[in-house]
Enzyme design. Structure first.
Site, PDB file in Angstrom:
ATOM      1  N   GLY A 105     -10.114 -19.647 -46.477  1.00  0.00           N
ATOM      2  CA  GLY A 105      -9.159 -20.024 -47.514  1.00  0.00           C
ATOM      3  C   GLY A 105      -7.880 -19.203 -47.542  1.00  0.00           C
ATOM      4  CB  CYS A 109      -8.740 -14.949 -50.115  1.00  0.00           C
ATOM      5  SG  CYS A 109      -9.367 -13.302 -49.839  1.00  0.00           S
ATOM      6  CD  GLU A 148      -9.092 -21.530 -38.339  1.00  0.00           C
ATOM      7  OE1 GLU A 148      -9.817 -20.560 -38.082  1.00  0.00           O
ATOM      8  OE2 GLU A 148      -8.950 -22.514 -37.587  1.00  0.00           O
ATOM      9  N   GLY A 162       5.589 -11.274 -60.560  1.00  0.00           N
ATOM     10  CA  GLY A 162       4.135 -11.232 -60.759  1.00  0.00           C
ATOM     11  C   GLY A 162       3.505 -10.483 -59.605  1.00  0.00           C
ATOM     12  CB  ALA A 211       6.254 -15.014 -55.723  1.00  0.00           C
ATOM     13  CG  HIS A 218     -13.606  20.165 -56.836  1.00  0.00           C
ATOM     14  ND1 HIS A 218     -12.473  19.741 -57.495  1.00  0.00           N
ATOM     15  CD2 HIS A 218     -13.286  21.319 -56.183  1.00  0.00           C
ATOM     16  CE1 HIS A 218     -11.501  20.606 -57.266  1.00  0.00           C
ATOM     17  NE2 HIS A 218     -11.960  21.577 -56.472  1.00  0.00           N
TER      18      HIS A 218
END
Ligand code: NAI
Length: 462
Positions: A38, A40, A35, A176, A262, A438
């Site tokens: 990627g 991500c 697809e 990690g 991982a 603020h």
């Protein structure tokens, strides 16, 4: 069919490069076997952030009694959570398809392989020709001895994101970014999680200041994640039922039901036909490139996770844009490698850009450092988000901001102001004289900057 540009790989490097190249008037084809979007979009940033948001809700609801609001314990419909996560990625993937159509990029479904400096063979049998080729093939999880991903109880990050089950006991090898993000998610989903990290500290690859990682480590510990530093996992045996007995390098054993490995990712540079253009990957499998992301073969570029440097989606996209401009004739296009922001979605989040305090001091120059704690911000108190701090590092002589680190709630979003400051060489004074609304969290950045100048309003002078 001959194109100006042919891109192999449709992740955040490749598809962004395709779109920008097309916008610049080039005729573009993109070869992708899966697809668009990627790792991500399908197996990384987006699904983890969807789960991060969902599981954060569980945590916030379970601690709201402090504010006088009580919820019943959450009931988890795992298939529905997985379907919701899929709906997020599907919607974004559909958006990319539409963008490609609108930009007239030809998307070719299949696996691409170089057969020369201007030619790519696609697994469908087609041969495509282009004046320039961009390799954007990404990376894949590293497998370690004794823990094959083919074993049903050994997970890669892809398996963890499938969300097929919530193991009662999850061992995570590697502290990690992927390890700690998924450890936090699975802990909130109810797993008993232990992280096994070889180095003395977690997130070591990010080069952060110790005080920053200490906040994240405290957050993990408070959430109930066990972190073992200075050890690795050497092997495992299956126990009766669902169990695994994992042997650690210090001779102890760890009981778990699933083990997530991982320990980093490896560039996808093999079987790309690099030998046909005389390009050899480095020891880690990364393809060496110039600052314009051009390989040693003129006209062949490589971007994103497949080249040396941080394996981050926004870095891949930035590479893709540089390459598009270079291919369209911009002689000055070059990657701003040192200015890639990094963000880790733990609780609290950690985000940084530019130099850490440690790195700035090691570089030898005099530095001015300012910090401000979340606990000093009215907005943070009302949100019950008092862990963490803002930190700014500047050149002591000219006050240019060299680095920003934020650890705390919404740090990932708050970093943007710091990225702008470092990218454009803003001075401490320029930020200090900028009125910040603020009550907001960015006031913490403003206060840290004022502290670097020695004039913080909400800091007691000593
Ligand atoms: P990593 O390189 O960040 O961490 C791997 C960790 O495993 C290191 O701390 C290393 O010391 C440890 N390790 C290696 N071998 C080991 C062993 N045998 N036993 C115990 N520990 C061991 O790699 P990770 O987390 O797999 O991530 C891969 C890439 O994906 C990274 O480059 C990261 O930047 C990127 N990523 C970025 C995210 C973000 O930006 N939020 C989210 C997830 C991934």
């Amino acid at each position: 069919m001959a194109y100006d540009v042919l891109i192999i790989g449709g992740g955040p490097g490749g598809y962004v490069c395709a779109l920008r190249s097309a916008h610049l008037g080039l005729r573009v084809a993109l070869v992708e076997e899966k697809e668009l979007g990627g790792v991500c979009l399908h197996w990384g940033c987006i699904p983890t952030k969807a789960l991060y948001a969902a599981t954060r809700l569980i945590h916030q609801a379970s601690t709201a009694t402090e504010m006088g609001i009580a919820f019943a314990p959450p009931s988890l419909d795992l298939p529905r959570l997985a379907a919701w996560k899929e709906s997020v990625t599907a919607r974004l993937a559909g958006g990319i398809v539409d963008l490609m159509k609108a930009a007239n990029v030809d998307v070719v479904r299949g696996r691409g392989r170089l057969i020369g400096p201007r030619e790519v063979a696609v697994s469908t049998g087609e041969t495509l020709r282009a004046d320039r080729i961009v390799l954007a093939t990404g990376s894949r999880p590293i497998e370690i001895n004794g823990f094959p991903f083919s074993h049903p109880r050994v997970w890669s990050s892809d398996d963890a994101l499938r969300l097929d089950e919530i193991p009662q006991r999850l061992a995570v090898i590697g502290g990690g970014v992927i390890g700690v993000e998924l450890a936090a998610i699975y802990r909130r989903l109810g797993s008993d999680v232990t992280v096994v990290e070889l180095l003395p500290d977690i997130l070591a690859a990010l080069g952060l200041d110790r005080r920053a990682t200490a906040v994240v480590k405290k957050g993990l510990t408070l959430a109930g994640v066990r972190v073992l530093n200075g050890v690795s996992a050497t092997s495992f045996v299956e126990e009766e039922g669902d169990g695994l007995k994992i042997t650690l390098s210090d001779g102890t054993a760890l009981a778990a039901d699933r083990v997530l490995v991982a320990v980093g990712r490896r560039p996808n540079s093999s079987d790309l036909g690099l030998e046909t253009i005389g390009v050899e990957p480095d020891r880690r499998g990364a393809i060496p490139v110039s600052t314009r992301c051009e390989t040693s073969a003129p006209g062949v570029y490589a971007i994103g996770d497949v080249v040396p440097g941080p394996m981050l989606a926004h870095k891949a996209s930035a590479d893709g844009i540089v390459v598009a401009h270079a291919m369209a004739g911009d002689a000055h296009a070059a990657t701003p490698a040192e200015l890639i922001p990094q963000v880790v979605f733990t609780d609290p989040e950690i985000a940084s850009v530019g130099l850490s305090e440690t790195a700035a001091r090691a570089a030898g120059g005099e530095v001015a450092v300012g910090r401000f704690a979340y606990a000093g911000l009215g907005k943070a108190l009302g949100m019950r988000e008092t862990e963490g701090f803002f930190q700014v590092v500047a050149d002591a002589a000219d006050h240019r901001i060299l680095g920003v680190t934020i650890v705390g709630a919404e740090a990932s979003d708050l970093l943007a102001e710091g990225v702008l400051a470092v990218r454009h060489g803003l001075t401490l004074e320029q930020v200090a004289e900028t009125v910040h609304a603020h009550p907001t969290l960015p006031e913490g950045f403003h206060e840290a900057v004022e502290n670097a100048l020695g004039c913080g309003i909400h800091t007691v002078k000593r």
